[in-house]
Design an enzyme around this catalytic site. Structure first.
Site, mmCIF file in Angstrom:
data_model
loop_
_atom_site.group_PDB
_atom_site.id
_atom_site.type_symbol
_atom_site.label_atom_id
_atom_site.label_comp_id
_atom_site.label_asym_id
_atom_site.label_seq_id
_atom_site.Cartn_x
_atom_site.Cartn_y
_atom_site.Cartn_z
ATOM 1 C CB CYS A 11 25.683 -4.979 2.888
ATOM 2 S SG CYS A 11 27.209 -5.503 2.623
ATOM 3 C CB CYS A 85 21.331 -6.632 3.225
ATOM 4 S SG CYS A 85 22.025 -4.991 4.098
ATOM 5 C CB CYS A 89 22.471 2.242 10.969
ATOM 6 S SG CYS A 89 23.380 1.691 9.628
#
Length: 141
Positions: A11, A85, A89
């Site tokens: 996050c 959020c 990645c």
């Protein structure tokens, strides 16, 4: 997946949701899973309301510290879970990517964090059942 699956929780600030998720996974799966957490813009400390909410269920995350998300952390993980959020990645073939839509506990009191904590526990329990089920009675892991 390796003999011991690895999970990375991400996050933005690595101060609330991802810290609680990592703590739940460590607590519930023990050494059956390798656990990491990180954030794209780590905070200065773990959210005090998250620390308090986890302490209420007997899990101490007071010594945890937010960490920066690195390519190496993603590469070393079998499952990468973002926490609703908007974080992303780096994508590597063979990795599994999930996004758990969870309210942000930032700036919230412990009363608002408790339901988030409990929702994370439910998600983590389902994840464990899928990637690292407990060995059957009488067998070894």
């Amino acid at each position: 997946m390796a003999d011991k699956p690895s999970v990375l929780f991400v996050c933005v600030h690595n101060a609330g949701r991802s810290q609680m998720a990592a703590a739940w996974l460590t607590h519930l799966a023990g050494d059956r899973v390798e656990v990491r957490s990180a954030g794209s813009d780590p905070g200065d400390q773990v959210n005090p309301a998250a620390v308090e909410a986890m302490a209420e269920v007997g899990i101490d995350i007071s010594a945890a510290t937010p960490k920066i998300l690195t390519v190496d952390a993603v590469r070393a993980s079998d499952v990468c879970i973002t926490m609703g959020c908007g974080d992303t990645c780096p994508v590597f073939p063979g990795k599994r990517y999930l996004d758990w839509t969870l309210d942000d506990p930032a700036g919230q009191g412990v009363e608002a964090v408790r339901p988030i904590r409990d929702e994370i526990r439910t998600l983590v329990e389902a994840l464990i059942a899928e990637i690292a089920p407990a060995p059957a009675a009488g067998t070894t892991a």
